[in-house]
Design a protein around this motif. Structure first.
Motif, short mmCIF file in Angstrom:
data_model
loop_
_atom_site.label_atom_id
_atom_site.label_comp_id
_atom_site.label_asym_id
_atom_site.label_seq_id
_atom_site.Cartn_x
_atom_site.Cartn_y
_atom_site.Cartn_z
N ARG A 196 -63.89 -13.63 11.76
CA ARG A 196 -64.43 -14.95 12.14
C ARG A 196 -65.86 -15.11 11.67
N ASN A 197 -66.17 -16.31 11.23
CA ASN A 197 -67.52 -16.67 10.86
C ASN A 197 -68.11 -17.55 11.95
N ALA A 198 -69.40 -17.55 12.08
CA ALA A 198 -70.04 -18.34 13.13
C ALA A 198 -69.79 -19.82 12.97
N ASP A 199 -69.48 -20.27 11.76
CA ASP A 199 -69.21 -21.69 11.53
C ASP A 199 -67.75 -22.06 11.80
N GLY A 200 -66.93 -21.10 12.26
CA GLY A 200 -65.55 -21.38 12.62
C GLY A 200 -64.53 -21.02 11.55
N LEU A 201 -64.99 -20.69 10.34
CA LEU A 201 -64.07 -20.31 9.29
C LEU A 201 -63.56 -18.89 9.51
N ARG A 202 -62.41 -18.60 8.93
CA ARG A 202 -61.84 -17.27 9.07
C ARG A 202 -61.49 -16.73 7.69
N ARG A 203 -61.90 -15.49 7.42
CA ARG A 203 -61.68 -14.85 6.11
C ARG A 203 -60.60 -13.77 6.27
N PRO A 204 -59.53 -13.84 5.44
CA PRO A 204 -58.55 -12.76 5.49
C PRO A 204 -59.18 -11.45 5.00
N VAL A 205 -58.99 -10.39 5.76
CA VAL A 205 -59.59 -9.10 5.41
C VAL A 205 -58.61 -7.96 5.69
N LEU A 206 -58.84 -6.82 5.01
CA LEU A 206 -58.19 -5.55 5.31
C LEU A 206 -59.27 -4.59 5.79
N ILE A 207 -59.03 -3.89 6.87
CA ILE A 207 -60.04 -3.00 7.45
C ILE A 207 -59.48 -1.59 7.53
N GLU A 208 -60.21 -0.66 6.95
CA GLU A 208 -59.82 0.74 7.02
C GLU A 208 -60.68 1.44 8.06
N GLY A 209 -60.01 2.08 9.04
CA GLY A 209 -60.73 2.82 10.07
C GLY A 209 -61.23 1.96 11.21
N ILE A 210 -60.54 0.87 11.49
CA ILE A 210 -61.02 -0.06 12.50
C ILE A 210 -61.09 0.56 13.89
N ASP A 211 -60.23 1.51 14.19
CA ASP A 211 -60.20 2.10 15.53
C ASP A 211 -60.91 3.45 15.59
N GLN A 212 -61.64 3.82 14.54
CA GLN A 212 -62.25 5.15 14.50
C GLN A 212 -63.77 5.02 14.43
N PRO A 213 -64.50 5.87 15.13
CA PRO A 213 -65.96 5.88 14.99
C PRO A 213 -66.34 6.36 13.60
N GLY A 214 -67.48 5.95 13.12
CA GLY A 214 -67.92 6.33 11.78
C GLY A 214 -67.93 5.12 10.86
N LEU A 215 -67.77 5.35 9.57
CA LEU A 215 -67.88 4.30 8.58
C LEU A 215 -66.56 3.54 8.46
N VAL A 216 -66.65 2.21 8.53
CA VAL A 216 -65.49 1.32 8.42
C VAL A 216 -65.71 0.41 7.21
N VAL A 217 -64.66 0.27 6.39
CA VAL A 217 -64.74 -0.58 5.19
C VAL A 217 -63.92 -1.85 5.43
N VAL A 218 -64.52 -2.99 5.12
CA VAL A 218 -63.86 -4.29 5.30
C VAL A 218 -63.70 -4.92 3.91
N PHE A 219 -62.43 -5.10 3.48
CA PHE A 219 -62.13 -5.66 2.16
C PHE A 219 -61.74 -7.14 2.28
N ASP A 220 -62.19 -7.94 1.32
CA ASP A 220 -61.78 -9.35 1.26
C ASP A 220 -60.32 -9.40 0.81
N ALA A 221 -59.44 -9.99 1.62
CA ALA A 221 -58.00 -10.07 1.32
C ALA A 221 -57.56 -11.50 1.03
N THR A 222 -58.51 -12.34 0.63
CA THR A 222 -58.18 -13.75 0.39
C THR A 222 -57.08 -13.89 -0.66
N ARG A 223 -57.23 -13.17 -1.78
CA ARG A 223 -56.24 -13.27 -2.85
C ARG A 223 -54.89 -12.76 -2.39
#
Length: 429
Positions: A65-92
């Motif tokens: 979610r963006n503060a302006d109300g828009l939503r960007r499709p993403v893929l997230i690796e490690g979302i439930d794990q502490p440490g480094l999390v990578v967020v990929f743009d999945a729009t395409r």
């Protein structure tokens, strides 16, 4: 993330603590969220699942979610794990998946609509009348387009008439709807929205407004460039039409056009087989095949008519004038009896009238009325005197059917002709 060029990467980078709160985030992630500072907030506060109630699997698309109300499709690796999390743009990827879903839906709609056309073709071929076919077309079109109201118009000798369904535009003559540009060229007309209706014509826009109609699709029913009618679907909810809407309407209208043409050809063949080409009256075959014995309690009269002097018309003026005179005789006979009575050309210059009458007196009066009308001067042969020898046969019941009465009337007619013609003779059973 000091050892990583985080702000130069095309993906979002987030470091989480053991409680799932954000410790650090790169500039890409900050921009995607539109939040000045995300530190201290939970990553889950920024993420929506496509299906909130379903457990997430690796590789599921989420929405950031963006503060302006828009939503960007993403893929997230490690979302439930502490440490480094990578967020990929999945729009395409989302666009590709949406395209695949739309293609699947389109294929499914195509299959359903193709089956509708096949089912309609079978049903139309089995319809026993034009009105029955129109009712089937109304039902099929309403189901195909999920329309609240549908109407089928059919063109005939007396003009265009509504044959089945309902018409919501009470204040707009249906002739104005059928005059829409494009219909006469065989095109399907689609109108979505009141504004679009007003752009075509103000009365049409007012009809949309007063009837609460949001959209209309109208398809001409044609066969080999001949317009046989049209069908229209009316939508009481906002409706846009996909690229298959017009081909489907054309297919349904084409099937209906073939069925109507087949019915009319069959009716024309049947009419030609049972009606005289010269006068348009029923012929001898009609009398033999269609007329049954009278119902119990009815008195049937057969009036057999033979023209006196007709041969002089053919010999003196030719057969073309003779045919014109026969048509005029037919018109006079129809005018001399009631609409429910049968007037037929039996052959040559012989005619038969079949009528249910109150009794012998009524039959004789009818025969005399006919004789008087037939001896009046004719437009086609003014210099030739034409009269009629008429035989009447009747019975309160005819155990052997109408054929027996026709033979008796024929015999009575010969008696009238033998007595000098231009008279009525009766024979009773």
């Amino acid at each position: 993330m000091r050892d990583i060029p985080a702000d130069e990467l095309p993906s979002g980078l987030v470091r989480l603590d053991s409680a799932g709160r954000i410790i650090e985030a790169n500039a890409v992630f900050q921009a995607w969220t539109g939040t000045i500072s995300v530190v201290g907030r939970r990553l889950a506060d920024f993420v929506d699942a496509v299906e909130p109630d379903r457990a997430l699997d690796e590789g599921d698309i989420l929405f950031l979610r963006n503060a302006d109300g828009l939503r960007r499709p993403v893929l997230i690796e490690g979302i439930d794990q502490p440490g480094l999390v990578v967020v990929f743009d999945a729009t395409r990827r989302q666009e590709v998946e949406d395209g695949l879903l739309e293609t699947h839906a389109l294929v499914r709609r195509t299959q359903i609509r193709l089956q509708l056309v096949i089912d309609a073709s079978i049903a139309f071929a089995e319809a026993t009348s034009e009105d029955a076919l129109a009712e089937l077309l109304v039902q099929t079109a309403s189901r195909a387009y999920a329309a609240e109201e549908s109407l089928v118009f059919l063109a005939g000798p007396d003009g265009v008439r509504p044959a089945a369904g309902t018409y919501p535009f009470g204040d707009l003559a249906y002739g104005e709807l059928l005059a829409l540009s494009g219909l006469s060229r065989g095109e399907v007309v689609k109108i979505s929205g009141v504004d679009a209706a007003y752009e075509i014509a103000a009365p049409l826009g007012r009809a949309f407004t007063s009837a609460g109609v949001h959209a209309v699709i109208v398809a001409p029913i044609r066969h080999e460039a001949e317009t046989l009618g049209a069908f229209a679907c009316f939508f009481l909810h906002p409706r846009t039409f996909d690229e298959q809407a017009s081909p489907l309407a054309s297919a349904l209208a084409g099937q209906a056009g073939q069925a109507v043409t087949s019915m009319r050809l069959q009716a024309a063949l049947e009419h030609a087989a049972t009606h005289d080409q010269t006068t348009g009256l029923p012929n001898r075959r009609f009398l033999e095949e269609r007329l049954q014995a009278p119902s119990s309690g009815a008195t049937t009269a057969i009036i057999f008519i033979d023209l006196d002097g007709f041969k002089r018309v053919n010999d003196g003026f030719g057969h073309a004038v003779g045919d014109l005179l026969l048509r005029e005789v037919g018109e006079r006979l129809r005018a001399a009896v009631r609409a429910e009575h049968v007037v037929a050309r039996y052959g040559g210059d012989e005619f038969v009238v079949v009528a249910e009458v109150a009794g012998p007196l009524a039959a004789s009066e009818m025969a005399e009325r006919i004789r008087g009308r037939l001896e009046e001067p004719y437009k086609t042969a003014r210099d030739v005197a034409i009269s009629a020898s008429i035989g009447v046969a009747m019975a309160d019941s005819a155990p052997n059917g109408t054929d027996q009465l026709i033979r008796l009337a024929d015999q009575a007619m010969y008696a009238a002709k033998g007595a000098g013609g231009n008279r009525v003779a009766a024979s009773a059973v």
